[in-house]
Motif scaffolding. Structure first.
Motif, PDB file in Angstrom:
ATOM      1  N   ALA A 177       1.011  -1.516  -0.047  1.00  0.00           N
ATOM      2  CA  ALA A 177      -0.569   0.179   0.240  1.00  0.00           C
ATOM      3  C   ALA A 177       0.941   1.252  -0.009  1.00  0.00           C
ATOM      4  N   MET A 178       2.398   1.625   0.635  1.00  0.00           N
ATOM      5  CA  MET A 178       2.985   2.609   0.743  1.00  0.00           C
ATOM      6  C   MET A 178       3.496   2.701  -0.567  1.00  0.00           C
ATOM      7  N   ASP A 179       4.039   1.475  -1.363  1.00  0.00           N
ATOM      8  CA  ASP A 179       4.192   1.629  -2.141  1.00  0.00           C
ATOM      9  C   ASP A 179       3.269   2.343  -3.238  1.00  0.00           C
ATOM     10  N   MET A 180       2.288   1.692  -3.646  1.00  0.00           N
ATOM     11  CA  MET A 180       1.290   2.799  -4.127  1.00  0.00           C
ATOM     12  C   MET A 180       1.679   4.523  -4.189  1.00  0.00           C
ATOM     13  N   ALA A 181       0.966   4.720  -2.230  1.00  0.00           N
ATOM     14  CA  ALA A 181       1.600   5.632  -2.031  1.00  0.00           C
ATOM     15  C   ALA A 181       2.356   6.904  -2.185  1.00  0.00           C
ATOM     16  N   LYS A 182       3.383   5.881  -2.493  1.00  0.00           N
ATOM     17  CA  LYS A 182       4.762   6.853  -2.847  1.00  0.00           C
ATOM     18  C   LYS A 182       4.893   6.888  -4.828  1.00  0.00           C
ATOM     19  N   ARG A 183       3.532   6.343  -5.539  1.00  0.00           N
ATOM     20  CA  ARG A 183       3.925   6.097  -6.761  1.00  0.00           C
ATOM     21  C   ARG A 183       3.172   7.604  -6.825  1.00  0.00           C
ATOM     22  N   LEU A 184       1.586   7.300  -6.581  1.00  0.00           N
ATOM     23  CA  LEU A 184       0.519   8.562  -6.190  1.00  0.00           C
ATOM     24  C   LEU A 184       1.543   9.819  -6.013  1.00  0.00           C
ATOM     25  N   LEU A 226      -2.519   8.618   6.581  1.00  0.00           N
ATOM     26  CA  LEU A 226      -2.786   6.844   7.698  1.00  0.00           C
ATOM     27  C   LEU A 226      -3.866   6.785   8.402  1.00  0.00           C
ATOM     28  N   ARG A 227      -4.413   5.836   8.592  1.00  0.00           N
ATOM     29  CA  ARG A 227      -5.443   5.543   9.423  1.00  0.00           C
ATOM     30  C   ARG A 227      -4.696   3.819   9.652  1.00  0.00           C
ATOM     31  N   GLU A 228      -4.386   3.631  11.162  1.00  0.00           N
ATOM     32  CA  GLU A 228      -3.475   2.256  11.452  1.00  0.00           C
ATOM     33  C   GLU A 228      -4.949   1.131  11.658  1.00  0.00           C
ATOM     34  N   LYS A 229      -4.387   0.571  12.215  1.00  0.00           N
ATOM     35  CA  LYS A 229      -4.873  -1.307  12.155  1.00  0.00           C
ATOM     36  C   LYS A 229      -6.363  -0.620  13.866  1.00  0.00           C
ATOM     37  N   ASP A 230      -5.443  -0.111  14.487  1.00  0.00           N
ATOM     38  CA  ASP A 230      -5.987   0.414  15.649  1.00  0.00           C
ATOM     39  C   ASP A 230      -6.881   0.888  15.557  1.00  0.00           C
ATOM     40  N   GLY A 231      -7.428   1.397  14.259  1.00  0.00           N
ATOM     41  CA  GLY A 231      -8.143   2.949  14.766  1.00  0.00           C
ATOM     42  C   GLY A 231      -7.916   4.467  14.392  1.00  0.00           C
ATOM     43  N   GLY A 232      -6.635   4.485  14.999  1.00  0.00           N
ATOM     44  CA  GLY A 232      -6.360   5.680  15.105  1.00  0.00           C
ATOM     45  C   GLY A 232      -5.602   6.334  13.339  1.00  0.00           C
ATOM     46  N   TRP A 233      -6.151   7.647  13.486  1.00  0.00           N
ATOM     47  CA  TRP A 233      -5.229   8.301  12.111  1.00  0.00           C
ATOM     48  C   TRP A 233      -3.993   9.430  12.188  1.00  0.00           C
ATOM     49  N   GLU A 234      -3.697   9.337  11.369  1.00  0.00           N
ATOM     50  CA  GLU A 234      -2.433  10.332  11.537  1.00  0.00           C
ATOM     51  C   GLU A 234      -2.649  11.420  10.291  1.00  0.00           C
ATOM     52  N   GLU A 235      -2.552  12.401  10.281  1.00  0.00           N
ATOM     53  CA  GLU A 235      -1.736  13.196   8.835  1.00  0.00           C
ATOM     54  C   GLU A 235       0.123  13.237   8.929  1.00  0.00           C
ATOM     55  N   ARG A 236       0.187  12.506   7.720  1.00  0.00           N
ATOM     56  CA  ARG A 236       2.017  12.769   7.223  1.00  0.00           C
ATOM     57  C   ARG A 236       1.736  13.451   6.021  1.00  0.00           C
ATOM     58  N   ARG A 237       3.378  13.335   5.683  1.00  0.00           N
ATOM     59  CA  ARG A 237       4.332  14.642   4.165  1.00  0.00           C
ATOM     60  C   ARG A 237       4.016  12.561   3.679  1.00  0.00           C
ATOM     61  N   CYS A 238       3.594  13.165   2.389  1.00  0.00           N
ATOM     62  CA  CYS A 238       3.593  12.261   1.277  1.00  0.00           C
ATOM     63  C   CYS A 238       5.146  11.567   1.681  1.00  0.00           C
ATOM     64  N   PRO A 239       4.805   9.778   1.204  1.00  0.00           N
ATOM     65  CA  PRO A 239       6.605   9.327   0.940  1.00  0.00           C
ATOM     66  C   PRO A 239       6.744   9.798   0.140  1.00  0.00           C
ATOM     67  N   SER A 240       7.977   9.547  -0.049  1.00  0.00           N
ATOM     68  CA  SER A 240       9.542   9.868  -0.783  1.00  0.00           C
ATOM     69  C   SER A 240       8.737   8.980  -2.372  1.00  0.00           C
ATOM     70  N   PRO A 241       8.497   9.498  -3.362  1.00  0.00           N
ATOM     71  CA  PRO A 241       8.641   8.804  -4.416  1.00  0.00           C
ATOM     72  C   PRO A 241       9.444   8.188  -5.020  1.00  0.00           C
ATOM     73  N   PRO A 242       9.184   6.170  -5.687  1.00  0.00           N
ATOM     74  CA  PRO A 242      10.147   5.600  -5.853  1.00  0.00           C
ATOM     75  C   PRO A 242      11.189   6.188  -6.667  1.00  0.00           C
ATOM     76  N   ARG A 243      12.812   5.844  -6.686  1.00  0.00           N
ATOM     77  CA  ARG A 243      13.221   6.858  -7.418  1.00  0.00           C
ATOM     78  C   ARG A 243      13.689   7.057  -8.566  1.00  0.00           C
ATOM     79  N   ALA A 244      13.513   5.724  -9.014  1.00  0.00           N
ATOM     80  CA  ALA A 244      13.818   6.202 -10.578  1.00  0.00           C
ATOM     81  C   ALA A 244      12.079   6.908 -11.326  1.00  0.00           C
ATOM     82  N   GLU A 245      10.901   6.953 -11.078  1.00  0.00           N
ATOM     83  CA  GLU A 245       9.816   7.927 -10.788  1.00  0.00           C
ATOM     84  C   GLU A 245      10.139   9.344 -10.897  1.00  0.00           C
TER      85      GLU A 245
END
Length: 74
Positions: free
Chosen positions: A30-37, A52-71
């Motif tokens: 899922a995080m790989d897809m977020a990187k592509r987005l 990001l909504r974790e398994k425990d139900g907690g929500w967190e706003e965060r920076r977008c993950p770094s995109p894959p290098r090639a992209e």
């Protein structure tokens, strides 16, 4: 662009601007897809943030993950 990665029932769901783009058994996939987005947002020249909504139900706003290098190369 809003990227949402959320645990729902038995899978990680990834959405872009409220439209589901994938569902994955593993968080890393899922995080790989977020990187592509994020790479897509960069290419379009638009802002990106992630919720990001974790398994425990907690929500967190965060920076977008770094995109894959090639992209991320321009």
């Amino acid at each position: 662009m809003q990227i949402l990665v959320a645990w729902r029932v038995n899978k990680w769901v990834v959405s872009r601007d409220t439209v589901e783009v994938g569902a994955y058994a593993y968080r890393t996939h899922a995080m790989d897809m977020a990187k592509r987005l994020h790479a897509e947002a960069i290419a379009l020249g638009i802002e990106c943030y992630m919720l990001l909504r974790e398994k425990d139900g907690g929500w967190e706003e965060r920076r977008c993950p770094s995109p894959p290098r090639a992209e991320s190369r321009g």
